[in-house]
Scaffold this motif. Structure first.
Motif, PDB file in Angstrom:
ATOM      1  N   GLY A  79      35.990  16.168  70.130  1.00 33.85           N
ATOM      2  CA  GLY A  79      35.754  14.920  69.416  1.00 33.85           C
ATOM      3  C   GLY A  79      37.062  14.244  69.055  1.00 33.85           C
ATOM      4  N   ALA A  80      37.011  12.918  68.946  1.00 36.30           N
ATOM      5  CA  ALA A  80      38.178  12.148  68.498  1.00 36.30           C
ATOM      6  C   ALA A  80      37.688  10.879  67.815  1.00 36.30           C
ATOM      7  CB  ALA A  80      39.087  11.795  69.668  1.00 36.30           C
ATOM      8  N   TRP A  81      38.333  10.536  66.730  1.00 36.36           N
ATOM      9  CA  TRP A  81      38.009   9.319  66.000  1.00 36.36           C
ATOM     10  C   TRP A  81      38.918   8.206  66.506  1.00 36.36           C
ATOM     11  CZ3 TRP A  81      41.313   6.928  62.252  1.00 36.36           C
ATOM     12  CH2 TRP A  81      40.732   5.873  61.546  1.00 36.36           C
ATOM     13  N   ASN A  82      38.331   7.042  66.808  1.00 38.67           N
ATOM     14  CA  ASN A  82      39.123   5.924  67.311  1.00 38.67           C
ATOM     15  C   ASN A  82      38.370   4.609  67.086  1.00 38.67           C
ATOM     16  OD1 ASN A  82      41.679   5.421  68.986  1.00 38.67           O
ATOM     17  ND2 ASN A  82      40.158   4.080  69.909  1.00 38.67           N
ATOM     18  N   PRO A  83      38.708   3.859  66.023  1.00 37.78           N
ATOM     19  CA  PRO A  83      38.025   2.593  65.764  1.00 37.78           C
ATOM     20  C   PRO A  83      38.308   1.546  66.853  1.00 37.78           C
ATOM     21  CG  PRO A  83      39.278   3.311  63.837  1.00 37.78           C
ATOM     22  CD  PRO A  83      39.686   4.180  64.993  1.00 37.78           C
ATOM     23  N   GLY A  89      46.221   8.459  66.772  1.00 31.64           N
ATOM     24  CA  GLY A  89      46.926   9.669  67.149  1.00 31.64           C
ATOM     25  C   GLY A  89      45.943  10.756  67.547  1.00 31.64           C
ATOM     26  N   GLU A  90      44.778  10.755  66.919  1.00 32.29           N
ATOM     27  CA  GLU A  90      43.737  11.740  67.233  1.00 32.29           C
ATOM     28  C   GLU A  90      43.265  11.593  68.680  1.00 32.29           C
ATOM     29  OE1 GLU A  90      39.363  12.740  65.409  1.00 32.29           O
ATOM     30  OE2 GLU A  90      40.933  12.143  63.985  1.00 32.29           O
ATOM     31  N   LEU A  91      43.073  10.347  69.134  1.00 28.68           N
ATOM     32  CA  LEU A  91      42.660  10.120  70.519  1.00 28.68           C
ATOM     33  C   LEU A  91      43.784  10.493  71.485  1.00 28.68           C
ATOM     34  CD1 LEU A  91      40.595   9.159  72.601  1.00 28.68           C
ATOM     35  CD2 LEU A  91      41.492   6.837  72.295  1.00 28.68           C
ATOM     36  N   ILE A  92      45.007  10.102  71.163  1.00 32.15           N
ATOM     37  CA  ILE A  92      46.144  10.434  72.022  1.00 32.15           C
ATOM     38  C   ILE A  92      46.270  11.949  72.175  1.00 32.15           C
ATOM     39  CG2 ILE A  92      48.674  10.381  72.208  1.00 32.15           C
ATOM     40  CD1 ILE A  92      48.526   7.568  70.861  1.00 32.15           C
ATOM     41  N   THR A  93      46.180  12.674  71.071  1.00 29.87           N
ATOM     42  CA  THR A  93      46.282  14.133  71.114  1.00 29.87           C
ATOM     43  C   THR A  93      45.150  14.735  71.933  1.00 29.87           C
ATOM     44  OG1 THR A  93      47.441  14.200  69.000  1.00 29.87           O
ATOM     45  CG2 THR A  93      46.340  16.223  69.696  1.00 29.87           C
ATOM     46  N   ALA A  94      43.932  14.242  71.741  1.00 28.08           N
ATOM     47  CA  ALA A  94      42.782  14.753  72.497  1.00 28.08           C
ATOM     48  C   ALA A  94      42.990  14.543  73.993  1.00 28.08           C
ATOM     49  CB  ALA A  94      41.493  14.077  72.027  1.00 28.08           C
ATOM     50  N   ILE A  95      43.490  13.377  74.371  1.00 27.74           N
ATOM     51  CA  ILE A  95      43.737  13.084  75.787  1.00 27.74           C
ATOM     52  C   ILE A  95      44.837  13.989  76.337  1.00 27.74           C
ATOM     53  CG2 ILE A  95      44.687  11.344  77.366  1.00 27.74           C
ATOM     54  CD1 ILE A  95      43.044   9.244  75.738  1.00 27.74           C
ATOM     55  N   GLU A  96      45.944  14.106  75.615  1.00 26.98           N
ATOM     56  CA  GLU A  96      47.050  14.955  76.079  1.00 26.98           C
ATOM     57  C   GLU A  96      46.596  16.402  76.252  1.00 26.98           C
ATOM     58  OE1 GLU A  96      50.726  12.412  74.089  1.00 26.98           O
ATOM     59  OE2 GLU A  96      49.949  14.170  73.029  1.00 26.98           O
ATOM     60  N   GLU A  97      45.847  16.927  75.290  1.00 30.36           N
ATOM     61  CA  GLU A  97      45.375  18.311  75.373  1.00 30.36           C
ATOM     62  C   GLU A  97      44.366  18.491  76.511  1.00 30.36           C
ATOM     63  OE1 GLU A  97      44.036  19.335  71.423  1.00 30.36           O
ATOM     64  OE2 GLU A  97      46.104  19.420  70.668  1.00 30.36           O
ATOM     65  N   ALA A 151      51.741   0.963  81.297  1.00 29.43           N
ATOM     66  CA  ALA A 151      50.962   1.463  80.162  1.00 29.43           C
ATOM     67  C   ALA A 151      51.824   1.512  78.903  1.00 29.43           C
ATOM     68  CB  ALA A 151      50.377   2.831  80.483  1.00 29.43           C
ATOM     69  N   ALA A 152      53.057   1.974  79.043  1.00 28.79           N
ATOM     70  CA  ALA A 152      53.967   2.022  77.892  1.00 28.79           C
ATOM     71  C   ALA A 152      54.256   0.606  77.373  1.00 28.79           C
ATOM     72  CB  ALA A 152      55.266   2.731  78.273  1.00 28.79           C
ATOM     73  N   SER A 153      54.395  -0.364  78.283  1.00 32.85           N
ATOM     74  CA  SER A 153      54.612  -1.761  77.868  1.00 32.85           C
ATOM     75  C   SER A 153      53.408  -2.301  77.106  1.00 32.85           C
ATOM     76  CB  SER A 153      54.872  -2.653  79.077  1.00 32.85           C
ATOM     77  OG  SER A 153      56.126  -2.399  79.617  1.00 32.85           O
ATOM     78  N   LEU A 154      52.217  -1.972  77.593  1.00 32.45           N
ATOM     79  CA  LEU A 154      51.007  -2.413  76.900  1.00 32.45           C
ATOM     80  C   LEU A 154      50.919  -1.772  75.516  1.00 32.45           C
ATOM     81  CD1 LEU A 154      48.437  -2.357  79.828  1.00 32.45           C
ATOM     82  CD2 LEU A 154      49.263  -4.384  78.595  1.00 32.45           C
ATOM     83  N   LEU A 155      51.288  -0.506  75.418  1.00 27.99           N
ATOM     84  CA  LEU A 155      51.254   0.169  74.125  1.00 27.99           C
ATOM     85  C   LEU A 155      52.224  -0.479  73.146  1.00 27.99           C
ATOM     86  CD1 LEU A 155      49.890   2.455  72.587  1.00 27.99           C
ATOM     87  CD2 LEU A 155      51.689   3.987  73.423  1.00 27.99           C
ATOM     88  N   ARG A 156      53.327  -1.009  73.635  1.00 29.32           N
ATOM     89  CA  ARG A 156      54.305  -1.669  72.757  1.00 29.32           C
ATOM     90  C   ARG A 156      53.770  -2.983  72.169  1.00 29.32           C
ATOM     91  NH1 ARG A 156      57.945   0.755  76.427  1.00 29.32           N
ATOM     92  NH2 ARG A 156      58.066  -1.065  77.780  1.00 29.32           N
ATOM     93  N   LEU A 157      52.669  -3.509  72.716  1.00 26.12           N
ATOM     94  CA  LEU A 157      52.060  -4.720  72.139  1.00 26.12           C
ATOM     95  C   LEU A 157      51.312  -4.425  70.835  1.00 26.12           C
ATOM     96  CD1 LEU A 157      50.597  -6.360  75.382  1.00 26.12           C
ATOM     97  CD2 LEU A 157      52.712  -6.984  74.173  1.00 26.12           C
ATOM     98  N   PHE A 158      51.030  -3.146  70.618  1.00 21.63           N
ATOM     99  CA  PHE A 158      50.305  -2.737  69.419  1.00 21.63           C
ATOM    100  C   PHE A 158      51.253  -2.670  68.237  1.00 21.63           C
ATOM    101  CE2 PHE A 158      47.586  -1.525  72.790  1.00 21.63           C
ATOM    102  CZ  PHE A 158      46.315  -1.262  72.296  1.00 21.63           C
ATOM    103  N   VAL A 159      50.696  -2.767  67.041  1.00 22.65           N
ATOM    104  CA  VAL A 159      51.482  -2.560  65.834  1.00 22.65           C
ATOM    105  C   VAL A 159      51.068  -1.223  65.248  1.00 22.65           C
ATOM    106  CG1 VAL A 159      51.858  -5.000  65.341  1.00 22.65           C
ATOM    107  CG2 VAL A 159      49.847  -3.880  64.400  1.00 22.65           C
ATOM    108  N   THR A 160      52.020  -0.547  64.627  1.00 25.85           N
ATOM    109  CA  THR A 160      51.715   0.765  64.051  1.00 25.85           C
ATOM    110  C   THR A 160      51.386   0.621  62.588  1.00 25.85           C
ATOM    111  OG1 THR A 160      54.058   1.167  63.673  1.00 25.85           O
ATOM    112  CG2 THR A 160      53.122   2.029  65.707  1.00 25.85           C
ATOM    113  N   GLY A 161      50.666   1.604  62.116  1.00 24.16           N
ATOM    114  CA  GLY A 161      50.353   1.590  60.689  1.00 24.16           C
ATOM    115  C   GLY A 161      48.906   1.808  60.398  1.00 24.16           C
TER     116      GLY A 161
END
Length: 161
Positions: A79-83, A89-97, A151-161
């Motif tokens: 399972g992973a939570w992702n609104p 980070g939960e989704l990223i970790t689930a995918i990496e694992e 993909a990394a460029s697209l991720l940089r369009l996001f804001v963290t927090g």
């Protein structure tokens, strides 16, 4: 946690790979590759064709409508939570694992659509990442250095927090 600002939503409307009108057209490109899928319908269609993805990410919905059937995969479920509009980070970790130890089925509480970005980043070179393009078909992205950079460029369009 990464949040996609409204001003960048249009960047995610065009296919992040080659668009096929249906899944049958891309089957030859999958031969001999690890297969990673984001989306309930694409996963279900692959399974119907006898293809078990190495990793599938689903949320139980298609275009905000509940999916009546979950894909019948004998993979370990995680399972992973992702609104919506986010990548946690939960989704990223689930995918990496999952990529490191397939087969896995990641069941998202929320929305899985943007999971294609961390999936391409995590997937090995030469693998295939598939996802549905609503109303248009299936997108196939063969993972190479350029795909990972985009993909990394697209991720940089996001804001963290």
């Amino acid at each position: 946690m990464y949040r996609l600002p409204d001003e960048h939503r249009d960047c995610f409307k065009k296919p992040f790979g080659v668009l096929y009108p249906d899944i049958a057209g891309l089957l030859p490109a999958l031969e001999g590759r690890k297969i990673y899928v984001v989306g309930d319908v694409v996963t279900q269609n692959l399974v119907k064709l006898g293809i078990t993805p190495d990793v599938a990410v689903i949320d139980g919905f298609t275009m905000r409508t509940p999916v009546t059937r979950s894909p019948l995969l004998r993979s370990r479920r995680v399972g992973a939570w992702n609104p919506a509009g986010m990548i946690t980070g939960e989704l990223i970790t689930a995918i990496e694992e999952a990529v490191a130890d397939p087969p896995r089925l990641i069941v998202v509480d929320g929305e899985e659509d943007l999971g294609v970005i961390p999936m391409v980043i995590a997937a090995p070179i030469g693998s295939a990442v598939l996802y549905g393009q609503p109303g248009e078909g299936v997108v196939l992205r063969i993972v190479d250095a350029k795909a990972k950079e985009e993909a990394a460029s697209l991720l940089r369009l996001f804001v963290t927090g």
